[in-house]
Design a protein around this motif. Sequence first.
Motif, PDB file in Angstrom:
ATOM      1  N   THR A 276      20.542 -13.529  69.542  1.00 26.67           N
ATOM      2  CA  THR A 276      20.977 -14.921  69.226  1.00 26.67           C
ATOM      3  C   THR A 276      22.029 -15.781  69.915  1.00 26.67           C
ATOM      4  N   TYR A 277      21.933 -17.042  69.871  1.00 19.67           N
ATOM      5  CA  TYR A 277      23.005 -17.994  70.303  1.00 19.67           C
ATOM      6  C   TYR A 277      23.057 -19.116  69.666  1.00 19.67           C
ATOM      7  N   ASP A 278      24.330 -19.539  70.159  1.00 11.96           N
ATOM      8  CA  ASP A 278      24.296 -21.275  69.861  1.00 11.96           C
ATOM      9  C   ASP A 278      24.603 -21.967  71.056  1.00 11.96           C
ATOM     10  N   PRO A 279      23.558 -22.806  70.669  1.00  7.68           N
ATOM     11  CA  PRO A 279      23.118 -24.048  72.137  1.00  7.68           C
ATOM     12  C   PRO A 279      24.172 -24.131  72.639  1.00  7.68           C
ATOM     13  N   GLU A 280      25.578 -24.800  72.006  1.00  8.66           N
ATOM     14  CA  GLU A 280      26.347 -25.404  72.082  1.00  8.66           C
ATOM     15  C   GLU A 280      27.540 -24.274  73.041  1.00  8.66           C
ATOM     16  N   SER A 281      27.570 -23.160  72.805  1.00  7.32           N
ATOM     17  CA  SER A 281      28.106 -21.564  72.828  1.00  7.32           C
ATOM     18  C   SER A 281      29.500 -21.991  71.674  1.00  7.32           C
ATOM     19  N   ARG A 282      29.738 -22.920  71.008  1.00 10.31           N
ATOM     20  CA  ARG A 282      30.242 -22.737  69.989  1.00 10.31           C
ATOM     21  C   ARG A 282      31.051 -21.596  69.015  1.00 10.31           C
ATOM     22  N   ARG A 297      23.444  -4.224  68.155  1.00 12.75           N
ATOM     23  CA  ARG A 297      24.315  -4.847  67.034  1.00 12.75           C
ATOM     24  C   ARG A 297      24.845  -5.834  67.862  1.00 12.75           C
ATOM     25  N   LEU A 298      24.962  -6.787  67.568  1.00 11.66           N
ATOM     26  CA  LEU A 298      25.852  -7.793  68.554  1.00 11.66           C
ATOM     27  C   LEU A 298      27.052  -8.903  67.431  1.00 11.66           C
ATOM     28  N   GLY A 299      27.896  -8.585  67.856  1.00 16.53           N
ATOM     29  CA  GLY A 299      28.779  -9.782  66.536  1.00 16.53           C
ATOM     30  C   GLY A 299      29.069 -11.027  67.470  1.00 16.53           C
ATOM     31  N   VAL A 300      28.467 -11.634  66.035  1.00 12.79           N
ATOM     32  CA  VAL A 300      29.079 -12.891  66.090  1.00 12.79           C
ATOM     33  C   VAL A 300      30.210 -13.360  65.899  1.00 12.79           C
ATOM     34  N   LEU A 301      30.603 -14.365  66.982  1.00 14.30           N
ATOM     35  CA  LEU A 301      32.462 -14.697  66.717  1.00 14.30           C
ATOM     36  C   LEU A 301      32.921 -15.608  66.708  1.00 14.30           C
ATOM     37  N   LEU A 302      33.168 -16.482  64.873  1.00 16.22           N
ATOM     38  CA  LEU A 302      33.729 -17.968  65.247  1.00 16.22           C
ATOM     39  C   LEU A 302      35.115 -17.627  66.237  1.00 16.22           C
ATOM     40  N   CYS A 303      35.835 -17.998  66.549  1.00 11.34           N
ATOM     41  CA  CYS A 303      37.080 -18.080  67.126  1.00 11.34           C
ATOM     42  C   CYS A 303      37.806 -19.158  66.856  1.00 11.34           C
ATOM     43  N   ILE A 304      39.242 -18.978  66.055  1.00  8.88           N
ATOM     44  CA  ILE A 304      39.813 -20.280  65.804  1.00  8.88           C
ATOM     45  C   ILE A 304      41.488 -20.962  66.517  1.00  8.88           C
ATOM     46  N   ASN A 305      41.851 -20.993  68.089  1.00  5.04           N
ATOM     47  CA  ASN A 305      43.168 -20.405  68.446  1.00  5.04           C
ATOM     48  C   ASN A 305      44.207 -20.635  67.166  1.00  5.04           C
ATOM     49  N   LEU A 354      35.183 -26.372  69.631  1.00  7.17           N
ATOM     50  CA  LEU A 354      35.047 -27.726  69.159  1.00  7.17           C
ATOM     51  C   LEU A 354      34.586 -28.392  70.731  1.00  7.17           C
ATOM     52  N   ASN A 355      33.649 -27.420  70.976  1.00 13.09           N
ATOM     53  CA  ASN A 355      32.960 -27.304  72.426  1.00 13.09           C
ATOM     54  C   ASN A 355      34.355 -27.320  73.597  1.00 13.09           C
ATOM     55  N   ASN A 356      35.015 -26.352  73.184  1.00 16.52           N
ATOM     56  CA  ASN A 356      36.406 -26.059  74.756  1.00 16.52           C
ATOM     57  C   ASN A 356      37.062 -27.380  74.682  1.00 16.52           C
ATOM     58  N   LYS A 357      37.503 -28.001  73.667  1.00 14.54           N
ATOM     59  CA  LYS A 357      37.852 -29.799  73.877  1.00 14.54           C
ATOM     60  C   LYS A 357      39.068 -28.783  73.646  1.00 14.54           C
ATOM     61  N   MET A 358      40.805 -29.859  74.071  1.00 15.98           N
ATOM     62  CA  MET A 358      42.036 -29.548  73.769  1.00 15.98           C
ATOM     63  C   MET A 358      42.519 -30.883  72.576  1.00 15.98           C
ATOM     64  N   VAL A 359      42.359 -30.838  71.249  1.00 21.28           N
ATOM     65  CA  VAL A 359      41.981 -31.178  71.139  1.00 21.28           C
ATOM     66  C   VAL A 359      43.670 -31.453  69.885  1.00 21.28           C
ATOM     67  N   LEU A 392      32.593 -22.058  60.171  1.00 20.80           N
ATOM     68  CA  LEU A 392      31.355 -20.791  58.838  1.00 20.80           C
ATOM     69  C   LEU A 392      30.103 -21.931  58.925  1.00 20.80           C
ATOM     70  N   ASP A 393      30.181 -23.321  59.061  1.00 20.95           N
ATOM     71  CA  ASP A 393      29.025 -24.034  59.077  1.00 20.95           C
ATOM     72  C   ASP A 393      28.183 -24.039  60.455  1.00 20.95           C
ATOM     73  N   ILE A 394      28.866 -23.704  61.389  1.00 23.38           N
ATOM     74  CA  ILE A 394      28.253 -23.654  62.579  1.00 23.38           C
ATOM     75  C   ILE A 394      27.563 -22.291  62.603  1.00 23.38           C
ATOM     76  N   MET A 395      27.931 -21.416  62.203  1.00 26.00           N
ATOM     77  CA  MET A 395      27.421 -19.759  61.744  1.00 26.00           C
ATOM     78  C   MET A 395      26.154 -19.473  61.380  1.00 26.00           C
ATOM     79  N   ARG A 396      26.407 -20.727  59.698  1.00 26.67           N
ATOM     80  CA  ARG A 396      25.153 -20.661  58.565  1.00 26.67           C
ATOM     81  C   ARG A 396      24.454 -21.702  60.335  1.00 26.67           C
ATOM     82  N   GLY A 397      24.206 -22.820  61.127  1.00 26.83           N
ATOM     83  CA  GLY A 397      23.377 -23.150  61.624  1.00 26.83           C
ATOM     84  C   GLY A 397      22.997 -22.540  62.061  1.00 26.83           C
ATOM     85  N   ASN A 398      23.477 -21.448  62.791  1.00 28.01           N
ATOM     86  CA  ASN A 398      22.323 -20.363  63.836  1.00 28.01           C
ATOM     87  C   ASN A 398      22.485 -19.135  62.409  1.00 28.01           C
ATOM     88  N   GLY A 399      22.252 -19.228  61.379  1.00 28.77           N
ATOM     89  CA  GLY A 399      21.314 -17.928  60.780  1.00 28.77           C
ATOM     90  C   GLY A 399      22.312 -16.857  60.045  1.00 28.77           C
TER      91      GLY A 399
END
Length: 497
Positions: A276-282, A297-305, A354-359, A392-399
């Motif tokens: 699986t993949y996130d269509p926006e690669s978030r 066995r895939l690792g689905v990773l959310l990273c916050i810098n 955040l779609n690779n934004k420098m916020v 985590l809400d993004i991950m939830r949207g991806n199952g």
Amino acid sequence: MLLLGIDVGTSSIKVSVVDSETQSALVSAQYPETETEIKSLKTGWAEQSPEMWWDHVQNAILKANASGMYNPKDIGAIGIAYQMHGLVIVDKEQRVLRDSIIWCDSRAVEIGNSAFQKIGEQRSLSRLLNSPGNFTASKLAWVKENEPEVYAQIDKVMLPGDFIAMKLTGDITISASALSEGILWDFQDDAISQDVLECYGFSSSIFPPVKPVFSEHGYITSGVAEHLSLTPGIPVAYKSGDQPNNALSLNVLQPGEVAATAGTSGVIYGVSDQLTYDPESRVNTFAHVNYAADSKRLGVLLCINGTGILNRWVRDNFAAGTSYAQINTKGQEIPVGSAGLRVLPFGNGAERMLNNKMVGAHFHNIDFNLHTQAHIFRAVQEGIAFAFRYGLDIMRGNGMNPSVIRVGKANLFLSSLFTEAFVNATNVPVEFYDNDGSVGAAIGSGIGVKVFASEREAFTNNKAFQLIEPTSADLYEPVYQDWKKLLLKQLDLNNAN
């Protein structure tokens, strides 16, 4: 058998010596004692010296040896965990050609975006499970484009853990897991991606031989063994990026299991058996440590810098001489919501979720007549917890819908203030385990040399010692929604500019 685990972190090196029979650490050591600096020659850049890592690794091992708690000659295998996505390049004499461009460096964002279009968005997502983004392959393309004289000298490209293994053994290998974290692995072909090689103009010869994560990646040379009082010829039997390794250390190996960390950066990492993949690669999908062609066995990773690095920044600039424990205690004196003070913790490079934004980091609603140092401490840790909830809400949207999240008692999870905010903001219980990355790397090496009959057997003694459940999610929810509105407004401003 004793097992040596090495964790090559951004802030320091940690090593642990583990007794394979009990699966517990005899001793752990960290070097240096102070946090290692990140070189930032330009805005958005982040580099460290690989030779500095190697120097620190040796000093950490010697420090552990000096404890007298074990005989170094009894160590039978070595495992390595490392900060993910870093680029290390060496010439034919295995000399480092430039400082490593590390995980939080943002210089290659546009290069990766361009490659995403050139390869084709759907083809990239279906084969790489990600956009090339700001990952290792794109960083290498930046070197090719901007430092051609350096690129021309490259013999091998590797990740930070591959470099440390090279220094220990003289051999260079890589794994599908490592290549996938660099966005260099084609999950349809189960091979190095020809699309990425052709897009960036890379020769396949610059990449090392591909071996399983749990396998022998080389044997300790006599010179290294003598210096570190080890036995010559023992294998490096495991190499993994820090987040897959953290998941391993928490026995997160099968679909549906989820781990989290909150160190310099913050991560939620869940295991799936679907490509699986996130269509926006978030959020990103990589090969997990136990990935195999016949057992995905895939690792689905959310990273916050910007997580622990923000907490450190606040301590250094607003509370010099104050311990983290004191910061946590002061923050707990303030009620949930920090009297309206809100913090966006995104000041450590482009944020993937955040779609690779420098916020950037932002403090909102400061009232000079109301807010104190303690309010800042609480608002910072709440803001970090809210960033986890948003991801985590993004991950939830991806199952990915965790019923519990496993964590080690380390870094921000040492703070009961942060733990409370994390559990209630996400509305997911947290299980605590007494393990860390260096212990996980040691156990990984035991799996690699088959000291354990199975992966599960390696964790028979690894039990949760504490469960924290949500008790005030209703108090945190409106505060989170207010925080989210500020984030979305900031993203709109960034998009307008």
